[in-house]
Design an enzyme around this catalytic site. Structure first.
Site, PDB file in Angstrom:
ATOM      1  CG  HIS A  45      10.265   6.706 -28.895  1.00 26.01           C
ATOM      2  ND1 HIS A  45       9.797   7.240 -27.717  1.00 26.01           N
ATOM      3  CD2 HIS A  45      10.962   5.593 -28.554  1.00 26.01           C
ATOM      4  CE1 HIS A  45      10.214   6.494 -26.708  1.00 26.01           C
ATOM      5  NE2 HIS A  45      10.914   5.480 -27.193  1.00 26.01           N
ATOM      6  CG  ASP A  99       7.444   9.662 -27.296  1.00 21.71           C
ATOM      7  OD1 ASP A  99       7.259   9.231 -28.454  1.00 21.71           O
ATOM      8  OD2 ASP A  99       8.271   9.167 -26.511  1.00 21.71           O
ATOM      9  CB  SER A 154      10.252   3.054 -25.129  1.00 19.72           C
ATOM     10  OG  SER A 154      11.408   3.783 -24.820  1.00 19.72           O
TER      11      SER A 154
END
Length: 484
Positions: A121, A151, A224
């Site tokens: 992402h 992911d 992230s």
């Protein structure tokens, strides 16, 4: 001083030096102290910071055709008052200029030649990626491969002798063990936070394949793709998400374990897509299933309170081959006890189609063990490859204004030339305009490429194509993609 006394002092001093050196080496290796004493995390931070990078994401502005609700006054008077043609209400198709999108995240350098692991992402849909190292050097990055199910993404910069972070074994992590989260939250580069492992094998329902490490080390927007590091300065997870009702950290952060990451990275390097092994079951944790039945007033005894309750079995899958039926409970794989479904996913994430495993399960509360061969989602053991447009054997262009006006359409891809390939085999000819594939709108060549790629690695590798001929006749095709 006599030689004998000097020798005694020398031996005594050497013993003290050896003891001090050994103690220092031990503390450095374990980066912790005795129970009840503070933990020294400086060694782990020093190892991690140079290898964690800042990733800047850029998606350029694009023109898109969208449906908008008509304004009845604008329809009648035109957009500038008493001008224009009267409209009929309803919806209108209009071209809209989308804004440029920018974002940022983190990544971890895992090889000295520039391979970097991050989250899918963080990079998905990017037109440009810029990587900034801890020493402020900047590089342009390209995407090697992505995996939406976990992911994870692998990107590459062109560099030599880059700082790396050694990869540890996340299976060895223990609940209560100290860890560091390293990343770039809120664009505050090179930020380190500390906490403990709160839980393992967590599932949040965010991805198809999950077995998160839960930590109370502060993780916020921008973390992230960053590193979760143990006290030995080893990478044990890729920080992926936080759980919060406000969007900011509230005590719960989650990382993808290196046991999953290692396999994904290896497959993306070798094949361009993840070779995913499945056993062909749907299910849930045994204790959750029993609790659901109790809420309905049903008493149930499966012979265990741990394992994976099987609610569905696919025909001709690995589980079916082992004789597993609906209502059975999977308790172990290759002798490793399975307590919940996330542990099953994590174990299978390290396997490829064609690998053999032993499944232990309860059938009518009696334990059985069978050896089976794992398959891919398409039901065989072949390598699954990302197909590209070359497999279609055609060239394409976006429809022009004349075609839009003549056929009363606003988008589509026109088949310009048909060579040997799948389209020719299925009778798709020059001039045919593709408008939808597998229920997705096709406006650009990139849209078609994505549809082909997604279908090629899916359980049903077929393109269901809808379009229109130059005569105005509608056309429908089912095109099977072959993975050789």
């Amino acid at each position: 001083m006599t030689m004998k006394k000097f020798s005694n002092y020398f031996v005594y001093a050497m013993c003290l030096f050896t003891l001090a050196f050994s103690t220092g080496a031990y503390l450095k290796a374990n980066a912790s102290t005795a129970p009840g004493q503070p933990v020294d995390l400086t060694y782990a931070a020093d190892k991690a910071l140079p290898a964690v990078v800042h990733i800047k994401y850029l998606q350029n502005s694009k023109v898109q055709t969208v449906e908008m609700q008509s304004d009845p006054f604008e329809d009648f008077f035109g957009p500038f008052g008493f001008f224009g043609n009267p409209g009929r209400g309803g919806t209108q198709k209009r071209q809209v200029q989308t804004p440029k999108k920018e974002g940022s995240g983190s990544g971890v350098i895992i090889s000295a030649d520039g391979f970097i692991v991050t989250n899918n992402h963080v990079v998905e849909g990017a037109d440009e990626l810029t990587v900034t190292l801890n020493d402020n050097r900047e590089f342009s990055a390209r995407i090697i491969g992505t995996d939406k199910k976990t992911d994870l993404a692998l990107i590459k910069i062109d560099g030599k002798n880059l700082p790396t972070l050694p990869i540890g074994d996340s299976d060895k992590l223990k609940v209560g063990e100290w860890v560091l989260a390293v990343g770039n939250p809120f664009r505050l580069n090179s930020t380190v936070t500390a906490g403990i492992v709160s839980a393992k094998a967590r599932s949040l329902g965010a991805n198809d394949i999950e077995s998160f490490i839960q930590t109370d080390a502060a993780i916020n927007a921008g973390n992230s793709g960053g590193a979760l590091v143990n006290t030995q300065g080893e990478l044990v997870g890729i920080n992926a998400m936080l759980y919060s009702q406000t969007g900011s950290y509230s005590g719960y952060g989650f990382a993808i374990p290196t046991t999953i990451m290692n396999k994904v990275v290896a497959d993306l390097k070798q094949y361009g897509t993840v070779q995913r092994a499945v056993i062909g079951v749907a299910g849930m944790d045994v204790n959750k299933y029993i609790d659901m039945q109790k809420e309905k007033g049903n008493e149930l005894d499966l012979g265990t309170m741990e394992g994976v309750y099987v609610s569905e079995v696919e025909d001709a899958g690995a589980a079916s081959d082992a004789g597993i039926e609906k209502g059975d409970v999977i308790t172990a794989i290759d002798g490793k006890k399975i307590k919940k479904i996330t542990e099953l996913w994590e174990y299978l994430a390290n396997k490829r189609p064609g690998d053999k495993i032993t499944l232990t399960f309860l059938h009518n509360k009696k334990s059985k063990t069978e050896t089976v061969t794992l398959k891919n989602a398409q039901g065989n053991t072949k390598v699954v490859k990302n197909a590209d447009l070359d497999i279609l054997g055609c060239s394409f262009r976006e429809v022009n204004e004349s075609e839009k006006s003549q056929l009363n359409i606003t988008f589509g891809l026109c088949v310009m030339k048909v060579n040997d390939g799948i389209f020719k085999e299925h009778g798709i000819s020059k001039g045919f305009i593709i408008q939808r594939v597998n229920d997705e709108t096709i406006k650009t060549i990139d849209d078609l490429q994505k549809a082909v790629k997604d279908a090629s690695v899916s359980k049903d590798p077929v393109l269901y194509i809808q379009g229109i001929y130059p005569t105005g006749k509608k056309g429908y095709f089912a095109v099977t993609l072959q993975n050789n």
